[in-house]
Structures are given as structure tokens and as C-alpha cells.
Design a protein around this motif. Structure first.
Motif, mmCIF file in Angstrom:
data_model
loop_
_atom_site.group_PDB
_atom_site.id
_atom_site.type_symbol
_atom_site.label_atom_id
_atom_site.label_comp_id
_atom_site.label_asym_id
_atom_site.label_seq_id
_atom_site.Cartn_x
_atom_site.Cartn_y
_atom_site.Cartn_z
ATOM 1 N N ILE A 77 49.900 30.736 -31.656
ATOM 2 C CA ILE A 77 49.594 32.137 -31.966
ATOM 3 C C ILE A 77 50.836 33.010 -31.821
ATOM 4 O O ILE A 77 51.177 33.792 -32.720
ATOM 5 C CB ILE A 77 48.467 32.650 -31.045
ATOM 6 N N ARG A 92 50.710 39.651 -31.169
ATOM 7 C CA ARG A 92 50.469 38.213 -31.081
ATOM 8 C C ARG A 92 50.402 37.766 -29.616
ATOM 9 O O ARG A 92 49.599 36.899 -29.257
ATOM 10 C CB ARG A 92 51.554 37.439 -31.834
ATOM 11 N N VAL A 149 45.035 28.945 -38.446
ATOM 12 C CA VAL A 149 45.073 29.974 -37.412
ATOM 13 C C VAL A 149 44.855 31.314 -38.096
ATOM 14 O O VAL A 149 45.631 31.700 -38.976
ATOM 15 C CB VAL A 149 46.420 29.974 -36.663
#
Length: 271
Positions: free
Chosen positions: A125, A223, A156
Motif C-alpha cells: 500500500i 497511503r 490493490v
């Protein structure tokens, strides 16, 4: 030769829900007629969402919990495995263990060679990966560097957190184990393919001490906040000089972070 003598002896080193998924795929092979005997080795402290001793009892597999290397080696040697499988086991398997049989494999929650080691969901991520997945690879002395036997992929999404990736990757782990077991019982495992491409390795420690770095872009901050989200553990934090005594403040979102930053600037603090 008796059925007991001809049964494949599968030794599983594991911990947590990923290991449970692998064990249940092994049990499915048995239900389809495969002759096998299974022994699971795990740690004294079990995951909060999965006790492998209970899982093994329900599947009628033998299980031992130990943190002693000597006890683990003695149990593994006595079992004399035909196949060793590892899933989220939290210690490095010694060369003496890997030498017990020709086929020793691990299910790693990333697309190797990226994100070897720990916390692969976080790093997928935080580094903005478009996909992650599970890699089954042969085990060698160096962590996660053995030949690749199979990979299963998982996109993702821009909303994913480490917690959602953890949940999503469990059925992917099961699918990877299912395919590998199909190959193993049909024709035996291949040698596998050497890992190619740029690799990375991450140690078992909290990235950046869990604190947002002042030099990061807004995209990196966003993020990081998602990558740090894994209840019940603390998420991302930020420290501002002169605000709240410089203590770490938990951050819920990028908007929350920007608001805290504006408040700190108005009060004369800096991130």
C-alpha cells in the motif's frame, strides 16, 4: 504396503489464519481421497483470530505448540516428512529442518521478489503497488529467495488498508495452496523458476515508528495512513513541535492530518 505406510507425510509450520487456510486445503485433499498424514508445528502464543491447535483438532491433525528450536527439530525429525509447508510461521526454519525432505515450500503474502520479509501488506500500500498476492516458493536458507512455484494475484484498490488486504489475501492463500497441492499429488512439484526483477526486504519493525514524516507528499501521507490501519493496533500518528507537548497524535485521514497541520502552524509548531 499399508495405507499408513504409503501416506504422504505433510509437515506444516504455521501461525494464524493464513496457516489455517493452508491446513484446510490439505484436509480437502484428504477428503478427495489422498492418503496423507499431517503434523502441524506452531508457536505457544496463538493469533487472536485463530488458534491452530483448535483448527488441527477439528481436522484430526496432530499439532504441537512450542517456541523451542530443539523441541521443534526433534518433533520434525521424528515425523520424517515428505513435504514441508510454511505459512506465516514466525521463526526462521533452520537448515537442518529444510534438509528433512526434498520439498520445502512457503506461502508468502506478496509477489516475490517484491516485499520479502515482514509486513508485506503495509509496503504494498505505502509504495503504491497496483497489485499484491501470494507466492509459493521453495525455501532456502535466505528468507523468501527460493525458486517460485506459483503465484496468485490480487488487485490493490485505492481504498485498501493493511487490514482489508489481510482479509482479502486469505482466500488467495487458499487458492495458491490448492493449486500447489494439486500439482504435488498429480505429478510432484517442479524445480520452479528463479526470482527475477527488483526485490525488496522489510524487517519486523514498525515502519517509520508509525509517524508521518514531514517531507512526505500528501499522496505518501494518505497511503501511509491506510497502510497503518490494522485494528486494534494504533494507526498512523504525527508529532508537531510545541503542540500537545510534541506527543504523537493519531491521524484518521489525510483531511484530519491537514487540519492538525494547520492548527500546529497557527500555534507556531511544525511537523
Amino acid at each position: 504396503m499399508s495405507a499408513e505406510a504409503s501416506a504422504k507425510r505433510i509437515l506444516v509450520f504455521g501461525w494464524g489464519a493464513a496457516a489455517e487456510r493452508v491446513l484446510r486445503e490439505v484436509a480437502e485433499c484428504r477428503s478427495r481421497g489422498a492418503a496423507l498424514k499431517v503434523f502441524c508445528v506452531s508457536h505457544l502464543s496463538q493469533a487472536s483470530d485463530c488458534d491452530l491447535s483448535d483448527v488441527c483438532a477439528s481436522l484430526e491433525f496432530e499439532c504441537t505448540l512450542t517456541d523451542s528450536d530443539s523441541e521443534m527439530l526433534e518433533a520434525a525429525s521424528g515425523f520424517a516428512p515428505d513435504l514441508i509447508m510454511s505459512a506465516s510461521y514466525r521463526k526462521k526454519l533452520r537448515p537442518e529442518v529444510l534438509a528433512l525432505c526434498a520439498d520445502s515450500i512457503n506461502f508468502h503474502p506478496s509477489l516475490l521478489p517484491k516485499h520479502r520479509g515482514c509486513m508485506s501488506g503495509f509496503w504494498a500500500i505505502f509504495e503504491g503497488d497496483a497489485e499484491t498476492g501470494v507466492t509459493c516458493h521453495r525455501m532456502v536458507e535466505r528468507f523468501d529467495e527460493g525458486r517460485i512455484l506459483h503465484q496468485e494475484r490480487l488487485p490493490v484498490s485505492p481504498e485498501d488498508t493493511s487490514f482489508t488486504i489481510y482479509k482479502k489475501i486469505l482466500p488467495v492463500t487458499a487458492a495458491c495452496a490448492r493449486r500447489i497441492l494439486e500439482i504435488y499429488f498429480a505429478s510432484g512439484l517442479p524445480e520452479g523458476e528463479e526470482q527475477t526483477g527488483e526485490g525488496s526486504y522489510h524487517f519486523r519493525r514498525l515502519p517509520f515508528d508509525g509517524v508521518i514524516q514531514a517531507e512526505w507528499t500528501h499522496e505518501q501521507v494518505e497511503r501511509f495512513i491506510r497502510a497503518m490501519h490494522f485494528p486494534p493496533f494504533d494507526g498512523a500518528g504525527v508529532c508537531f513541535e510545541g503542540k500537545d507537548g510534541g506527543q504523537r497524535v493519531l491521524v484518521e485521514s489525510l483531511d484530519h492530518y491537514l487540519r492538525l497541520k494547520r492548527e500546529a502552524a497557527a500555534a507556531g509548531g511544525a511537523a
